[in-house]
Design a protein around this motif. Structure first.
Motif, mmCIF file in Angstrom:
data_model
loop_
_atom_site.group_PDB
_atom_site.id
_atom_site.type_symbol
_atom_site.label_atom_id
_atom_site.label_comp_id
_atom_site.label_asym_id
_atom_site.label_seq_id
_atom_site.Cartn_x
_atom_site.Cartn_y
_atom_site.Cartn_z
ATOM 1 N N CYS A 177 -8.730 -47.216 6.660
ATOM 2 C CA CYS A 177 -10.708 -49.084 6.891
ATOM 3 C C CYS A 177 -9.518 -50.174 7.191
ATOM 4 C CB CYS A 177 -10.872 -49.035 5.178
ATOM 5 S SG CYS A 177 -10.587 -50.344 4.327
ATOM 6 N N SER A 209 -5.449 -47.844 -1.036
ATOM 7 C CA SER A 209 -7.389 -47.455 -1.338
ATOM 8 C C SER A 209 -7.550 -47.594 0.058
ATOM 9 C CB SER A 209 -7.670 -48.471 -1.845
ATOM 10 O OG SER A 209 -7.303 -48.587 -3.105
ATOM 11 N N LYS A 262 -10.466 -44.618 1.056
ATOM 12 C CA LYS A 262 -11.873 -45.304 1.375
ATOM 13 C C LYS A 262 -12.403 -44.038 2.811
ATOM 14 C CE LYS A 262 -15.842 -47.379 2.237
ATOM 15 N NZ LYS A 262 -15.908 -46.737 3.396
ATOM 16 N N ASN A 273 -14.303 -55.904 -1.775
ATOM 17 C CA ASN A 273 -14.299 -54.356 -1.489
ATOM 18 C C ASN A 273 -14.111 -53.446 -0.150
ATOM 19 O OD1 ASN A 273 -17.253 -53.693 0.045
ATOM 20 N ND2 ASN A 273 -18.130 -54.479 -2.064
ATOM 21 N N THR A 297 -16.083 -51.294 1.784
ATOM 22 C CA THR A 297 -17.299 -50.954 2.233
ATOM 23 C C THR A 297 -18.337 -51.784 3.212
ATOM 24 O OG1 THR A 297 -17.282 -49.747 -0.144
ATOM 25 C CG2 THR A 297 -19.885 -49.404 1.501
#
Length: 627
Positions: free
Chosen positions: A7, A27, A31, A449, A451
């Motif tokens: 990401c 992570s 993601k 985050n 996102t």
């Protein structure tokens, strides 16, 4: 790992480092695999509170089996999430107060480093005592007493700690919280099966939880930590991976509870402990800052220069920090300790210890913290760190990207150090705002985050957009870790500011983004706002001040947000807090709340559009003040 599976991150050097580790999973890799989300969950219209569920609300099926509609389910889920977040913060302030009590009564071997804060807070609260120890003991008792009061009994300190006009407003609205832990307890009860189905009542409870969180979990925790660990002092410091020196035995704390490390910090400077490091072949011990507790160490770095190496990054940076191979021990005490650390720690042979069972990891040892055993626990941690250093060094490769981060990031900003820097009053700041040289102030706060565009991407881009418009940015939370690692808290960031803000920053010798430290420091921003409003004899909602938690992550962030809304501030989020499935809840928070508390929720996932909206609010408030 394929590069395309990673990401996006605003921290380009961090991204390069993670990509270079071909057999590492973080992570950032997971993601993209989780991009497909549950639509019911996103809207908050899934209920799994009873065996008739999970029930999902749709236009065709507008009630669950029990009869709960979308408004009830969304409000119930939201209240329960805020209650969990409030509970987290109250856990932190409870432990801080307990530590202060034990220090004051001689049961914990630490000195009080922030006597000035103790005196000022005691005077504000009307605490009289014959000694500093007695004063600290009574303060701790006062905090604990309020936390444990029944819900129908107002907390004693609230009237003294809350801004006067806000207190009066909250009183009229009937949202003054009772005992903080009782408010959390009853919120959980209220949001259980076949109990409250009144969305408005539940949202009012959310505001009560926000107030309890802000005054106790945020503002008071900062003050208690200042008393125990030392008051923040403005200074320039290195940030990023460059602070890691492999020649030391490196311990990485994670969490939010700095005072739990007070005795360890002291012991690491003792000669017998230094000798242990030397005998193991190391230059000494270093604490490596990561997550919010690292921000707290950085904030008070003036009091830990010999031991604290610096702050490396926020929550989603932590896996990569272990992948340098230079960390020998992780000591966790609260959240922001992501589960992904477990597999990376195993891979790089990093020992893990948890000192608070609320953050227990499956492959970590638990040494439950208690103030009375703080020195014994510190000695165990030191022993484990030495053993880990001896067993793993030479068996894992060391790869520290020494070009990551910046050498001269401004830190140590607090409500007191900023005022002292300005000459003992916030008047110079207000004069700059009144003259238009600073258009307004934006608090960019909260989590990171993966996102909202990517790791710290929305946070960094929104901050750049705001300072370009001559809006001074104050940061508190994981946002600070991302912003400093991207250079926005270093002197050169002034070049990104608008002409007017640029001139102000150059004349004062500051960057256009000020680092107040961890998410707890959102409470410090409230103190600044309260004093600015008091100077002008206005209420906080009238200030040219806006809030954004662009990359909020977890339930604690929702409790932070509830505090901001209770203060009457406009609060921007890049991602909706799982409320879109309820027209009523959405309307109350985004349209009706300005007439209730003065606050307003703004949800906008576009950087420029978000900046436009925040700037418009600032300009409107300037106009209303005749500026």
């Amino acid at each position: 790992m394929e590069i395309c599976t990673l990401c996006e991150t605003a921290d380009e050097r961090l991204g390069e480092f993670i990509r270079s580790k071909k057999d590492l999973e973080t992570s950032f890799h997971r993601k993209p695999r989780q991009n497909v989300k549950c639509g019911f969950g996103l809207q908050g219209v899934c209920c799994r509170l009873c065996a008739n569920g999970p029930c999902r609300i749709t236009p065709k099926h507008q009630r669950g089996v029990c009869g709960a509609d979308a408004d009830t389910i969304v409000a119930r889920n939201f209240l329960r999430a805020v209650a969990a977040g409030a509970g987290c913060y109250l856990h932190v302030v409870e432990n801080a107060a307990n530590n202060l009590k034990k220090i004051a009564t001689g049961q914990m071997d630490m000195e009080l480093k922030g006597v000035r804060t103790l005196q000022m807070l005691s005077e504000k609260l009307g605490i009289e005592a014959q000694s500093e120890s007695e004063r600290a003991s009574r303060l701790a008792d006062m905090v604990m007493s309020d936390l444990y009061k029944p819900r129908e009994q107002e907390m004693e300190m609230l009237k003294y700690m809350a801004p006067e006009m806000r207190y009066e407003k909250w009183s009229k609205l009937g949202i003054l919280p009772g005992g903080a832990k009782s408010e959390v307890f009853d919120a959980v009860v209220k949001s259980s099966t076949n109990l409250s189905s009144d969305p408005v009542d539940m949202l009012m409870h959310v505001l009560r939880l926000g107030i309890a969180t802000g005054i106790y979990g945020l503002a008071l925790t900062n003050k208690l930590n200042d008393i125990m660990m030392g008051e923040p002092v403005l200074r320039s410091a290195a940030v990023g991976f460059r602070v890691i020196d492999p020649d030391y035995i490196n311990i990485m704390p994670t969490g939010h509870q700095q005072s739990l490390f007070g005795v360890l910090l002291k012991r690491l400077g003792d000669e017998d402990v230094k000798k242990m490091a030397a005998e193991a072949g190391a230059k000494g011990f270093r604490l490596i800052g990561c997550t919010c507790v690292g921000q707290d160490f950085q904030l008070r770095g003036e009091h830990a220069e010999e031991i604290f190496a610096g702050h490396v990054g926020n929550n989603f940076t932590s896996e990569a920090v272990l992948a340098t191979g230079a960390i020998d021990l992780v000591v966790s005490e609260f959240n922001c300790t992501i589960p992904g650390l477990e597999t990376v720690a195993d891979k790089y042979m990093v020992k893990q210890i948890c000192i608070d069972d609320v953050t227990k990891k499956a492959n970590a040892d638990l040494i439950q913290y208690s103030p009375e055993k703080a020195q014994e626990i510190a000695d165990k941690i030191i022993k484990e760190a030495v053993a880990s250093y001896k067993s793993r060094r030479g068996r894992v490769s060391i790869d520290v990207p020494a070009d990551h981060g910046y050498e001269n990031s401004l830190t140590g900003v607090s409500e007191m150090s900023l005022k002292e820097f300005l000459g003992g009053s916030y008047k110079p700041l207000m004069d700059l705002v009144a003259s238009g040289r600073i258009k307004g102030i934006a608090g960019i706060v909260g989590c990171s985050n993966l996102t909202a565009i990517g790791h710290d991407v929305f946070t960094v881009e929104l901050t750049k957009e705001l300072i370009k418009r001559d809006i001074l940015v104050l940061s508190a939370g994981c946002t600070s870790g991302g912003l400093e690692n991207c250079g926005l808290m270093s002197p050169d960031a002034v070049e990104l500011a608008g002409d007017s803000l640029k001139d102000v920053c150059r004349s004062l010798g500051i960057p256009p983004v000020l680092n107040f430290g961890p998410c707890l420091a959102i409470g410090r921003l409230e103190m600044v706002a309260a004093e600015l409003a008091q100077m002008l004899n206005i209420d906080i909602p009238q200030l040219p001040l806006v809030l954004s938690a662009p990359q909020w992550l977890e339930e604690q962030a929702l409790a932070d947000g509830a505090f901001g809304l209770a203060l009457g501030l406009p609060l921007h989020l890049a991602l909706p807090p799982f409320i879109a499935g309820s027209k009523l809840v959405t309307e109350i928070l985004t349209e009706q709340l300005p007439d209730i508390t003065g606050g307003r929720l703004i949800v906008d996932g576009d950087v420029k559009s978000s900046a436009d909206k925040l700037e418009v609010i600032i300009l409107e408030r300037r106009k209303q003040l005749g500026l």
